[in-house]
Design an enzyme around this catalytic site. Sequence first.
Site, PDB file in Angstrom:
ATOM      1  N   ARG A 225     -10.632  10.005   2.087  1.00  0.00           N
ATOM      2  CA  ARG A 225     -10.900  10.803   2.662  1.00  0.00           C
ATOM      3  C   ARG A 225     -12.102  11.214   2.583  1.00  0.00           C
ATOM      4  NH1 ARG A 225      -4.025  11.306   2.630  1.00  0.00           N
ATOM      5  NH2 ARG A 225      -3.935   9.034   2.906  1.00  0.00           N
TER       6      ARG A 225
ATOM      7  N   GLU B 125       7.595  -6.940   1.625  1.00  0.00           N
ATOM      8  CA  GLU B 125       5.607  -6.632   2.439  1.00  0.00           C
ATOM      9  C   GLU B 125       5.632  -7.472   2.019  1.00  0.00           C
ATOM     10  OE1 GLU B 125       5.388  -4.416   4.888  1.00  0.00           O
ATOM     11  OE2 GLU B 125       6.106  -2.939   4.595  1.00  0.00           O
TER      12      GLU B 125
ATOM     13  N   TYR C  16     -14.945   0.466  -8.111  1.00  0.00           N
ATOM     14  CA  TYR C  16     -16.594   1.449  -7.147  1.00  0.00           C
ATOM     15  C   TYR C  16     -17.292   1.271  -8.634  1.00  0.00           C
ATOM     16  CZ  TYR C  16     -13.673   3.077  -3.496  1.00  0.00           C
ATOM     17  OH  TYR C  16     -12.846   3.599  -2.185  1.00  0.00           O
TER      18      TYR C  16
ATOM     19  N   ARG D 258       1.058   9.566   5.922  1.00  0.00           N
ATOM     20  CA  ARG D 258       0.880   8.367   6.367  1.00  0.00           C
ATOM     21  C   ARG D 258       2.130   7.483   5.854  1.00  0.00           C
ATOM     22  NH1 ARG D 258      -5.207   7.787   5.118  1.00  0.00           N
ATOM     23  NH2 ARG D 258      -6.280   8.417   7.404  1.00  0.00           N
TER      24      ARG D 258
ATOM     25  N   LYS E 139      -2.558  -1.857  -3.721  1.00  0.00           N
ATOM     26  CA  LYS E 139      -2.572  -0.586  -3.681  1.00  0.00           C
ATOM     27  C   LYS E 139      -2.295   0.780  -3.858  1.00  0.00           C
ATOM     28  CE  LYS E 139      -6.254   1.600  -0.815  1.00  0.00           C
ATOM     29  NZ  LYS E 139      -7.230   1.770   0.936  1.00  0.00           N
TER      30      LYS E 139
ATOM     31  N   LYS F 120       0.397  -1.768  -0.596  1.00  0.00           N
ATOM     32  CA  LYS F 120       0.140   0.142  -0.561  1.00  0.00           C
ATOM     33  C   LYS F 120       0.865   1.456  -0.042  1.00  0.00           C
ATOM     34  CE  LYS F 120      -3.720   2.293   2.607  1.00  0.00           C
ATOM     35  NZ  LYS F 120      -5.058   2.029   3.728  1.00  0.00           N
TER      36      LYS F 120
END
Length: 327
Positions: free
Chosen positions: A209, A237, A317, A221, A252, A199
């Site tokens: 957000r 990761e 979406y 972040r 992502k 990510k």
Amino acid sequence: MSAQFPVARPRRLRRTPALRRMVAETRLSPADLVLPMFVKEGIAEPQPVTSMPGVVQHTRDSLRKAAHEAVEAGVGGLILFGIPAVKDGTGSAADDPDGIVQLALRDLSSDLGDSTVIMTDLCLDEYTDHGHCGIVTASGEIDNDATLERYASIAVAQAEAGTAVVGPSGMMDGQVAAIRAALDGAGHPDLPIMAYSVKYASAYYGPFREAAECAPQFGDRSTHQQDPGNADEALREVLLDLDEGADMVMVKPAGAYLDIVRRVRDTVDVPVVAYQVSGEYAMIEAAAEKGWIDRDRTILESLLSIRRAGADIALTYWATEVARRLA
């Protein structure tokens, strides 16, 4: 044959739509798609997300209706993001048995049974008043290990409310191991973990957000999400998460990181998921609204590219719309 004409004619296999379909190397089907859905506590009507035309913050009732529509269209799964009425420093609503996601899970589990895969995002940013993905220390740092304790508790709460897959998205070190141990210890050893393993600290998350009401109130972040320039780190990761017990791994965003999707696909033998994020959605919708691109073709092309890069599953979406079109 005269030397002036080509012997190889790849166009022969492109002559008709039926022929092109028959020889297609990559295919997109409704079962490949997962629909992200936002459910908000304390609202009477669905609330449009201004930066994501067609996307809303659902009430529990409108969520149930939209979920039914997605399942009827053949969408492979749903993933829930919750927005509580009250947020605090520890995100206490995230593991409240009567929290909005837990209530929505019970609704959908009752309505849909095993007809689809109901997933849950497992993070704290939607639930904290500071908008960060973990517990914040007095000095403003994210306390990794204290955050793991919260993630473990959230995982158990979601499992007991009926989720079929948990999706830890906070990018804390050791999060998969902590969640796996908590689920196993609470009697949920068969519940899969879809790890947000790769990510990136991306600029593409802005509309999300707004939708999840989780913009950080200070800082960013970058201390836990990956630097966009790093590729080898992504594989590290992924392998760490698999060692800790992940059952699926995610990249992502998707569109700007198709090279990473391919590298992950070539490295692992578990399902690879890619999230077509809010910024990708918003850019296509905005350009289409201006008449600059063919909306329907661009949506399908963008999703096909994600599959071609190696993703088995795409979060998008447009899942319901695309599933209907594919049908």
